[in-house]
Write a protein that holds these residues in place. Structure first.
Motif, PDB file in Angstrom:
ATOM      1  N   LYS A   9      34.094  43.960  30.599  1.00 45.45           N
ATOM      2  CA  LYS A   9      35.165  44.252  31.554  1.00 45.45           C
ATOM      3  C   LYS A   9      35.741  45.639  31.317  1.00 45.45           C
ATOM      4  O   LYS A   9      35.980  46.036  30.185  1.00 45.45           O
ATOM      5  N   LYS A  44      38.903  35.332  39.088  1.00 38.90           N
ATOM      6  CA  LYS A  44      37.549  35.858  38.956  1.00 38.90           C
ATOM      7  C   LYS A  44      36.884  36.233  40.277  1.00 38.90           C
ATOM      8  O   LYS A  44      35.707  36.532  40.306  1.00 38.90           O
ATOM      9  N   LYS A  45      37.662  36.215  41.344  1.00 38.15           N
ATOM     10  CA  LYS A  45      37.132  36.643  42.644  1.00 38.15           C
ATOM     11  C   LYS A  45      37.966  37.818  43.142  1.00 38.15           C
ATOM     12  O   LYS A  45      39.189  37.740  43.183  1.00 38.15           O
ATOM     13  N   ALA A  46      37.294  38.883  43.538  1.00 38.55           N
ATOM     14  CA  ALA A  46      37.995  40.069  44.016  1.00 38.55           C
ATOM     15  C   ALA A  46      38.801  39.784  45.275  1.00 38.55           C
ATOM     16  O   ALA A  46      39.789  40.449  45.550  1.00 38.55           O
ATOM     17  N   ASP A  58      36.192  43.260  40.397  1.00 42.32           N
ATOM     18  CA  ASP A  58      35.541  41.949  40.343  1.00 42.32           C
ATOM     19  C   ASP A  58      36.557  40.833  40.178  1.00 42.32           C
ATOM     20  O   ASP A  58      36.241  39.664  40.354  1.00 42.32           O
ATOM     21  N   LYS A  80      36.657  45.433  36.456  1.00 38.79           N
ATOM     22  CA  LYS A  80      35.289  45.599  36.965  1.00 38.79           C
ATOM     23  C   LYS A  80      34.361  45.230  35.823  1.00 38.79           C
ATOM     24  O   LYS A  80      34.578  45.645  34.686  1.00 38.79           O
ATOM     25  N   LYS A  81      33.340  44.438  36.095  1.00 40.08           N
ATOM     26  CA  LYS A  81      32.351  44.078  35.075  1.00 40.08           C
ATOM     27  C   LYS A  81      31.101  44.925  35.243  1.00 40.08           C
ATOM     28  O   LYS A  81      30.670  45.196  36.362  1.00 40.08           O
TER      29      LYS A  81
END
Length: 159
Positions: free
Chosen positions: A145, A112-114, A93, A138-139
Motif C-alpha cells: 500500500k 477496500k473499494k475505491a 484502491d 493505492k496498491k
C-alpha cells in the motif's frame, strides 16, 4: 562499463523511450508530471558503443507508484453517529478512516473499494467531540500500500 543508459516507461503493452543518459556517472532519474495514484513500470537498459554499432543489455525493470491525492472530507452528525463522505480519489484502491477524542488517532475502518466514499460510525456518545480524517491508498502489483496524505481533520459532535 556502460557508455550510457536508456530509460523506458511501459505504456499499454509497449515500452516508450523517455530518456537517454549518455554519461554513466548519472545514478538517478526523475520522472515528472505523472498522474496521481498510478502504478508505473520502467526499464533501464545499459548500452555500450562498439565502433559503428551499439550493444544493449536486456535491461532491468522496476515499478513505482505515484501517491494518491488526499480526500476532501465532509461530515454530518447524527443521533449517536457520525457520517463521513469524501470525493473519490483518482487511482485509489481504497480508504482508511481514522477517529480520535484525544491526541491519539485510531483506524476505525478500511474500505477496500475505491467506489466506497461514505462511512458511518455508530454508537457514539451524545455531545462528545470526535475528530475524524481519511486517507486514500493505492496498491502496487505486489499488494504493498502507498498512502495519500491525511485529509484535513474535522471535528464533530454526535447528537
Amino acid at each position: 562499463s556502460a557508455d550510457g543508459y536508456i530509460v523506458y516507461r511501459l505504456s499499454g503493452k509497449n515500452w516508450i523511450k523517455i530518456k537517454q543518459i549518455s554519461k554513466n556517472t548519472t545514478v538517478s532519474f526523475i520522472s515528472s508530471k505523472l498522474r496521481a495514484g498510478t502504478e508505473w513500470k520502467y526499464k533501464v537498459v545499459a548500452y555500450k558503443k562498439h565502433g559503428n554499432s551499439v550493444v544493449k543489455n536486456v535491461g532491468s525493470q522496476i515499478s513505482s507508484v505515484t501517491l494518491p491525492t488526499a480526500p476532501v472530507v465532509v461530515i454530518r452528525a447524527g443521533k449517536g453517529s457520525v457520517t463521513l463522505g469524501w470525493n473519490g480519489v483518482t487511482g485509489a484502491d481504497g480508504y482508511e478512516v481514522y477517529m480520535r477524542t484525544t491526541k491519539k488517532s485510531t483506524k476505525i475502518a478500511t474500505l477496500k473499494k475505491a467506489s466506497k466514499v461514505k462511512y458511518t460510525k455508530k454508537g457514539l456518545a451524545k455531545n462528545k467531540t470526535y475528530y475524524v480524517n481519511v486517507r486514500a491508498f493505492k496498491k502496487d502489483a505486489k499488494g504493498r500500500k502507498y498512502y495519500s496524505s491525511y485529509s484535513t481533520v474535522k471535528a464533530v459532535k454526535a447528537k
